[in-house]
Scaffold this motif. Structure first.
Motif, short mmCIF file in Angstrom:
data_model
loop_
_atom_site.label_atom_id
_atom_site.label_comp_id
_atom_site.label_asym_id
_atom_site.label_seq_id
_atom_site.Cartn_x
_atom_site.Cartn_y
_atom_site.Cartn_z
N VAL A 142 4.06 -0.01 -3.95
CA VAL A 142 2.66 -0.39 -3.75
C VAL A 142 2.14 0.44 -2.58
N ILE A 143 0.93 0.97 -2.73
CA ILE A 143 0.35 1.81 -1.68
C ILE A 143 -0.94 1.17 -1.18
N ILE A 144 -1.02 1.01 0.12
CA ILE A 144 -2.26 0.61 0.77
C ILE A 144 -2.90 1.87 1.34
N LEU A 160 -2.57 10.63 -8.36
CA LEU A 160 -1.31 11.33 -8.08
C LEU A 160 -0.07 10.44 -8.15
N VAL A 161 -0.24 9.13 -8.10
CA VAL A 161 0.92 8.25 -7.98
C VAL A 161 0.95 7.23 -9.11
N ALA A 162 2.16 6.72 -9.38
CA ALA A 162 2.33 5.68 -10.39
C ALA A 162 2.06 4.30 -9.83
N ALA A 163 2.21 4.12 -8.54
CA ALA A 163 2.06 2.81 -7.91
C ALA A 163 0.60 2.38 -7.89
N PRO A 164 0.36 1.06 -7.90
CA PRO A 164 -1.01 0.59 -7.68
C PRO A 164 -1.48 0.97 -6.28
N ILE A 200 -14.25 -4.29 3.52
CA ILE A 200 -14.25 -3.30 4.59
C ILE A 200 -13.42 -3.80 5.78
N ASP A 201 -12.53 -2.95 6.26
CA ASP A 201 -11.67 -3.21 7.42
C ASP A 201 -10.67 -4.35 7.20
N ASN A 202 -10.43 -4.73 5.95
CA ASN A 202 -9.60 -5.90 5.67
C ASN A 202 -8.13 -5.52 5.48
N GLY A 203 -7.50 -5.08 6.55
CA GLY A 203 -6.08 -4.76 6.48
C GLY A 203 -5.23 -5.97 6.15
N PHE A 204 -5.61 -7.13 6.68
CA PHE A 204 -4.89 -8.37 6.38
C PHE A 204 -4.92 -8.67 4.89
N GLY A 205 -6.09 -8.58 4.28
CA GLY A 205 -6.23 -8.86 2.86
C GLY A 205 -5.45 -7.89 2.00
N ALA A 206 -5.42 -6.63 2.41
CA ALA A 206 -4.64 -5.64 1.65
C ALA A 206 -3.16 -5.95 1.71
N ALA A 207 -2.68 -6.36 2.87
CA ALA A 207 -1.27 -6.73 3.01
C ALA A 207 -0.94 -7.93 2.13
N ALA A 208 -1.83 -8.92 2.12
CA ALA A 208 -1.60 -10.10 1.28
C ALA A 208 -1.54 -9.72 -0.19
N ALA A 209 -2.42 -8.82 -0.62
CA ALA A 209 -2.40 -8.37 -2.01
C ALA A 209 -1.11 -7.63 -2.34
N ALA A 210 -0.64 -6.80 -1.41
CA ALA A 210 0.61 -6.06 -1.63
C ALA A 210 1.78 -7.02 -1.77
N LYS A 212 1.72 -10.12 -2.82
CA LYS A 212 1.63 -10.80 -4.12
C LYS A 212 2.06 -9.88 -5.26
N LEU A 213 1.73 -8.60 -5.18
CA LEU A 213 2.16 -7.66 -6.21
C LEU A 213 3.68 -7.53 -6.23
N LEU A 214 4.28 -7.40 -5.06
CA LEU A 214 5.74 -7.27 -5.00
C LEU A 214 6.42 -8.54 -5.49
N ARG A 215 5.88 -9.68 -5.11
CA ARG A 215 6.48 -10.95 -5.54
C ARG A 215 6.36 -11.12 -7.05
N ALA A 216 5.22 -10.70 -7.61
CA ALA A 216 5.05 -10.79 -9.06
C ALA A 216 6.04 -9.87 -9.78
N GLY A 217 6.25 -8.68 -9.21
CA GLY A 217 7.21 -7.77 -9.81
C GLY A 217 8.64 -8.30 -9.73
N ALA A 218 8.95 -8.97 -8.63
CA ALA A 218 10.30 -9.52 -8.47
C ALA A 218 10.54 -10.66 -9.47
N ARG A 219 9.49 -11.46 -9.74
CA ARG A 219 9.64 -12.55 -10.70
C ARG A 219 9.86 -12.04 -12.11
N SER A 220 9.23 -10.91 -12.43
CA SER A 220 9.34 -10.37 -13.78
C SER A 220 10.67 -9.65 -13.99
#
Length: 220
Positions: A142-144, A160-164, A200-210, A212-220
């Motif tokens: 996952v890329i922020i 350029l990348v496969a990651a979200p 805008i400027d939401n680094g916290f929100g981006a981290a939370a989204a990342a 959740k993406l990793l956790r969803a991938g781990a569950r699958s």
């Protein structure tokens, strides 16, 4: 009666722990949140804790906080051991002016037990800088992406990348780019598939989204 209502079940419910947004809060309100965390036996992440507000906290409180002035974040209590951090997230910042937001994302991830290397100053004004780091960037799950001005980094990375790619527009810029709205529009209007945007400027929100993406991938 205090207006403070802490959500200690948030991590179990959503995967992202309780955090306190310090902007617009008084020192007394922040001290009350920390007292509630101590009473409940919880660690706590503080965001948007500007240096003047941090300085207004009591000396005893300041000594108990792991404070980072660049990101305006602080950790209270025990946090995960960096040596055991979960890999997978990478943060790419267009310029050094975007580092406060990138660092907010990195600190949020660290508080939650995730490693997140920051690759900075690779904006498209010197495209070779980004291309030189693509082997490192392509390894992230996952890329922020953090960028101000016109936000061109988001589409370039998305192509350029496969990651979200989680785009974080920053308020860095001037003229039509002032305030981050232009970068936000670039993220929302990107023609590169797999680019999503937070506010805008939401680094916290981006981290939370990342997370959740990793956790969803781990569950699958």
């Amino acid at each position: 009666m205090s207006d403070l209502v802490m959500d200690w079940a948030r991590q179990a419910r959503t995967g992202v722990p309780e955090a306190v947004l310090c902007a617009s809060k008084s020192a007394a309100q922040i001290e009350a949140a920390l007292a509630a965390a101590e009473e409940a036996g919880h660690s706590l992440l503080l965001t948007r804790l500007a240096e003047p507000l941090f300085a207004s906290l009591s000396p005893a409180t300041r000594q108990r906080l792991d404070y980072d002035s660049l990101s305006a974040t602080a950790f209270y209590g025990e946090v995960p051991n960096p040596a055991a951090a979960i890999a997978g997230v990478g943060i790419v910042a267009a310029g050094t002016s975007d580092l406060p937001v990138a660092r907010e994302a990195a600190r949020t991830l660290a508080f939650c037990g995730y490693a997140s290397p920051v690759i900075a100053d690779v904006g498209v004004a010197g495209l070779w800088r980004l291309l030189d780091r693509m082997s490192d960037i392509a390894a992230f799950r996952v890329i922020i992406a953090v960028a101000g001005m016109e936000g061109a980094l988001f589409s370039v990375l998305g192509g350029l990348v496969a990651a979200p790619v989680i785009a974080v527009p920053t308020s860095v810029g001037y003229g039509v780019g002032a305030g981050g709205t232009l970068a936000l529009h670039s993220a929302l209007g990107s023609c590169a598939p797999g680019v999503v945007a937070v506010n805008i400027d939401n680094g916290f929100g981006a981290a939370a989204a990342a997370i959740k993406l990793l956790r969803a991938g781990a569950r699958s």
